[in-house]
Write a protein that holds these residues in place. Sequence first.
Motif, mmCIF file in Angstrom:
data_model
loop_
_atom_site.group_PDB
_atom_site.id
_atom_site.type_symbol
_atom_site.label_atom_id
_atom_site.label_comp_id
_atom_site.label_asym_id
_atom_site.label_seq_id
_atom_site.Cartn_x
_atom_site.Cartn_y
_atom_site.Cartn_z
ATOM 1 N N LEU A 63 0.807 -1.227 0.000
ATOM 2 C CA LEU A 63 0.000 0.000 0.000
ATOM 3 C C LEU A 63 0.841 1.278 0.000
ATOM 4 C CD1 LEU A 63 -2.788 -0.947 2.571
ATOM 5 C CD2 LEU A 63 -2.841 -1.109 0.069
ATOM 6 N N VAL A 64 2.156 1.130 -0.025
ATOM 7 C CA VAL A 64 3.063 2.273 0.021
ATOM 8 C C VAL A 64 3.832 2.318 -1.293
ATOM 9 C CG1 VAL A 64 5.077 3.237 1.206
ATOM 10 C CG2 VAL A 64 3.311 2.056 2.518
ATOM 11 N N LEU A 65 3.960 3.485 -1.849
ATOM 12 C CA LEU A 65 4.779 3.635 -3.054
ATOM 13 C C LEU A 65 6.254 3.669 -2.664
ATOM 14 C CD1 LEU A 65 2.702 6.289 -5.003
ATOM 15 C CD2 LEU A 65 2.801 3.809 -5.401
ATOM 16 N N GLY A 66 7.074 3.097 -3.504
ATOM 17 C CA GLY A 66 8.506 3.111 -3.238
ATOM 18 C C GLY A 66 9.041 4.517 -3.056
ATOM 19 N N ALA A 67 8.539 5.456 -3.836
ATOM 20 C CA ALA A 67 9.000 6.842 -3.753
ATOM 21 C C ALA A 67 8.652 7.489 -2.414
ATOM 22 C CB ALA A 67 8.398 7.660 -4.892
ATOM 23 N N GLU A 68 7.665 6.963 -1.727
ATOM 24 C CA GLU A 68 7.241 7.548 -0.452
ATOM 25 C C GLU A 68 8.194 7.262 0.706
ATOM 26 O OE1 GLU A 68 2.572 7.786 -0.047
ATOM 27 O OE2 GLU A 68 3.172 5.755 -0.641
ATOM 28 N N VAL A 69 9.131 6.342 0.536
ATOM 29 C CA VAL A 69 10.010 5.993 1.654
ATOM 30 C C VAL A 69 11.301 6.806 1.666
ATOM 31 C CG1 VAL A 69 9.002 3.704 1.883
ATOM 32 C CG2 VAL A 69 11.087 3.990 0.516
ATOM 33 N N GLU A 70 11.387 7.804 0.811
ATOM 34 C CA GLU A 70 12.548 8.697 0.812
ATOM 35 C C GLU A 70 12.819 9.190 2.237
ATOM 36 O OE1 GLU A 70 15.696 11.082 -0.023
ATOM 37 O OE2 GLU A 70 14.747 9.876 -1.588
ATOM 38 N N GLY A 71 14.040 8.932 2.718
ATOM 39 C CA GLY A 71 14.463 9.420 4.025
ATOM 40 C C GLY A 71 13.937 8.633 5.216
ATOM 41 N N HIS A 72 13.203 7.570 4.974
ATOM 42 C CA HIS A 72 12.636 6.779 6.071
ATOM 43 C C HIS A 72 13.475 5.536 6.352
ATOM 44 C CE1 HIS A 72 8.955 9.133 6.456
ATOM 45 N NE2 HIS A 72 8.970 9.226 5.126
#
Length: 168
Positions: A63-72
């Motif tokens: 449910l999470v886009l790969g691009a959304e994990v920037e910096g996480h």
Amino acid sequence: MSGITVNTKINGDPVEFICEPDETLLDVLRNRLGLTGAKEGCSTGDCGACSVTVDGRLTCSCLVLGAEVEGHNIGTIEGMAHGEELHPLQKKFIEHAALQCGICTPGFLVAAKSLLDKNPDPTETEIRFGLAGNLCRCTGYDKIVRAVQDAAKDMRKSASRPTSRKGA
């Protein structure tokens, strides 16, 4: 489509990858980074087979886009063991035969670790609630719950032991 460069930490290690804007974190982990522990079960966030942690929060990676994990900070099943030494939860799942086909097992382990990181002494009800987002089609949940209870007990014992100092 052009790729997006993402910098993150996975299991404590800095990682950079390129993904498409519509590519899920699950697809990035499996297809781009070779971390195949998280499984695709439903693609709707209902089964928990793709469970990972994002900044310590249990998350369905479908449910999470790969691009959304920037910096996480991402935690996967591959980060649970320390080298050849299995995590106490992994050991107890084996001892209690709390697994069968293995599709759901990584998600259950990640969810159980997330629960125990927040609550090292959960009741049976709290364990069942904490694992409610993970489904298993092969077995009942009693062995899984017992494995988590047993691991929690061992983890509490080892956390309360004084550490020995060399030369003291």
